[in-house]
Design a protein around this motif. Structure first.
Motif, short mmCIF file in Angstrom:
data_model
loop_
_atom_site.label_atom_id
_atom_site.label_comp_id
_atom_site.label_asym_id
_atom_site.label_seq_id
_atom_site.Cartn_x
_atom_site.Cartn_y
_atom_site.Cartn_z
N UNK A 34 0.78 -1.33 0.11
CA UNK A 34 -0.11 -0.12 0.45
C UNK A 34 0.55 1.45 -0.39
N UNK A 35 2.28 1.33 0.18
CA UNK A 35 2.87 2.31 0.80
C UNK A 35 4.44 2.65 -0.39
N UNK A 36 3.99 3.51 -1.61
CA UNK A 36 4.71 3.39 -2.12
C UNK A 36 6.15 4.00 -2.05
N UNK A 37 6.17 4.51 -0.74
CA UNK A 37 7.54 5.76 -0.93
C UNK A 37 8.48 3.99 0.04
N UNK A 38 7.89 3.31 0.66
CA UNK A 38 8.28 1.87 1.10
C UNK A 38 9.05 1.42 -0.13
N UNK A 39 8.40 0.73 -1.18
CA UNK A 39 9.13 0.24 -2.21
C UNK A 39 10.24 1.18 -3.55
N UNK A 40 9.95 2.74 -3.13
CA UNK A 40 10.74 3.42 -4.75
C UNK A 40 11.83 2.80 -4.74
N UNK A 41 12.27 2.56 -3.88
CA UNK A 41 14.59 2.54 -3.87
C UNK A 41 14.44 1.05 -4.74
N UNK A 42 13.76 0.02 -4.79
CA UNK A 42 13.27 -1.46 -5.64
C UNK A 42 13.16 -0.94 -6.83
N UNK A 43 12.42 0.34 -7.22
CA UNK A 43 11.97 0.18 -8.50
C UNK A 43 12.47 0.81 -9.82
N UNK A 44 12.76 -0.34 -11.32
CA UNK A 44 13.45 0.43 -12.12
C UNK A 44 12.21 0.72 -13.28
N UNK A 45 11.10 0.82 -13.31
CA UNK A 45 9.87 1.50 -13.48
C UNK A 45 8.83 1.39 -12.67
N UNK A 46 8.38 3.07 -12.64
CA UNK A 46 7.34 3.08 -11.99
C UNK A 46 6.29 3.67 -13.39
N UNK A 47 5.15 2.76 -12.93
CA UNK A 47 4.01 3.03 -14.20
C UNK A 47 2.44 3.44 -12.59
N UNK A 48 2.82 5.03 -13.18
CA UNK A 48 1.25 5.64 -12.23
C UNK A 48 0.27 5.15 -13.15
N UNK A 49 -0.85 5.62 -12.81
CA UNK A 49 -2.14 5.23 -13.02
C UNK A 49 -3.53 6.18 -11.95
N UNK A 50 -4.05 7.29 -12.73
CA UNK A 50 -4.50 8.12 -12.08
C UNK A 50 -5.84 7.06 -11.15
N UNK A 51 -6.82 7.69 -10.87
CA UNK A 51 -7.57 6.70 -10.16
C UNK A 51 -9.24 7.28 -11.04
N UNK A 52 -9.84 6.11 -11.87
CA UNK A 52 -11.07 6.70 -12.53
C UNK A 52 -11.88 7.15 -12.19
N UNK A 53 -13.10 8.37 -11.63
CA UNK A 53 -14.09 8.37 -11.87
C UNK A 53 -14.75 7.88 -11.91
N UNK A 54 -15.08 7.38 -12.99
CA UNK A 54 -16.09 6.49 -14.09
C UNK A 54 -16.37 5.58 -13.86
N UNK A 55 -15.28 4.83 -13.51
CA UNK A 55 -14.98 3.22 -12.17
C UNK A 55 -15.66 2.84 -11.46
N UNK A 56 -15.78 4.12 -10.43
CA UNK A 56 -16.55 3.78 -9.24
C UNK A 56 -17.82 3.93 -9.02
N UNK A 57 -18.72 3.03 -8.70
CA UNK A 57 -19.81 2.94 -8.37
C UNK A 57 -20.79 4.14 -7.42
N UNK A 58 -19.92 4.60 -7.12
CA UNK A 58 -20.43 5.91 -6.26
C UNK A 58 -19.01 7.16 -5.99
N UNK A 59 -19.91 8.31 -5.50
CA UNK A 59 -18.96 9.49 -6.18
C UNK A 59 -18.29 9.74 -4.59
N UNK A 60 -18.94 8.77 -3.54
CA UNK A 60 -17.91 8.55 -2.19
C UNK A 60 -17.37 7.60 -2.21
#
Length: 225
Positions: free
Chosen positions: A125-151
């Motif tokens: 769950x923590x990006x910071x804890x694993x950052x030093x091990x990565x060769x590639x970091x693939x970021x993605x957006x949290x997609x509003x349209x995929x959620x069943x509720x605004x909450x």
């Protein structure tokens, strides 16, 4: 199906983006021309993955022997699902799956893709804890349209925001990727960092799709890509 039948009378290729999983597959049964899957719901996005593979290869000179971190919405992010399937074909690829518990990759990606391939993976769950091990970091957006509720969307939308501070412990040759568009998951101050490659990734997407179109125009046939 009717739309595909009619459009295929006028076009040489159909690039289909559809909210329902499996729509391009259905379209192949009724079309007279090749169908390019440009994204079907939360299922797959194969042409984005071709762009991703080209970017990784250009930056790393290889597609194996790397550790790739996938961060953000891994449950609904079709680009992530497609990239995992593709990268599992190469040797010694380790996947670091970074997401809240509610947004981790679907069970079928674990059971049908990762485990059968024998690829090493961890879920954190923590990006910071694993950052030093990565060769590639693939970021993605949290997609509003995929959620069943605004909450639910509001609960997770700012879960991961990459800024220069978080890159302090990252490798000097880290490759930062994002399928775009971004919302706020990558701060604009990262754009000038030489490790940021998401705009080059978008350009690679143009090249790879040009190559795919040229290939289909040469081959023809009733196929899905």
């Amino acid at each position: 199906e009717d739309t595909v039948r009619i459009v295929s009378n006028y076009a040489d290729i159909i690039a289909m983006r559809h909210p329902l999983e499996g729509a391009p597959r259905v379209a192949t049964k009724r079309t007279l021309v090749p169908i390019i899957n440009a994204g079907d719901g939360g299922h797959a996005h194969p042409t984005q993955t071709l762009a991703d593979l080209l970017t990784i290869y250009r930056e790393k000179g290889k597609l194996g022997d790397i550790t790739i971190g996938l961060c953000g919405d891994l449950k609904f992010g079709r680009t992530v699902h497609s990239l995992i399937k593709a990268m599992c074909r190469y040797k010694n690829v380790k996947f670091v799956l970074i997401a809240p518990k509610e947004l981790q990759v679907p069970d079928y990606i674990i059971s049908d893709v990762l485990i059968p391939s024998g690829a090493e993976y961890v879920q954190v769950e923590s990006l910071e804890d694993v950052m030093s091990t990565l060769d590639v970091l693939y970021m993605t957006r949290i997609q509003r349209e995929r959620f069943f509720s605004e909450e639910e969307y509001l609960k997770h939308k700012d879960a991961y925001i990459l800024d220069l501070k978080k890159l302090d412990n990252a490798k000097k040759d880290l490759t930062i990727m994002h399928p775009l568009p971004r919302v706020n998951e990558i701060s604009t101050d990262v754009d000038d960092d030489p490790r940021a490659k998401y705009f080059e990734q978008a350009l690679n997407g143009k090249y790879i799709r040009m190559a795919l179109i040229m290939t289909l125009l040469k081959w023809g046939g009733n196929l899905e890509y």
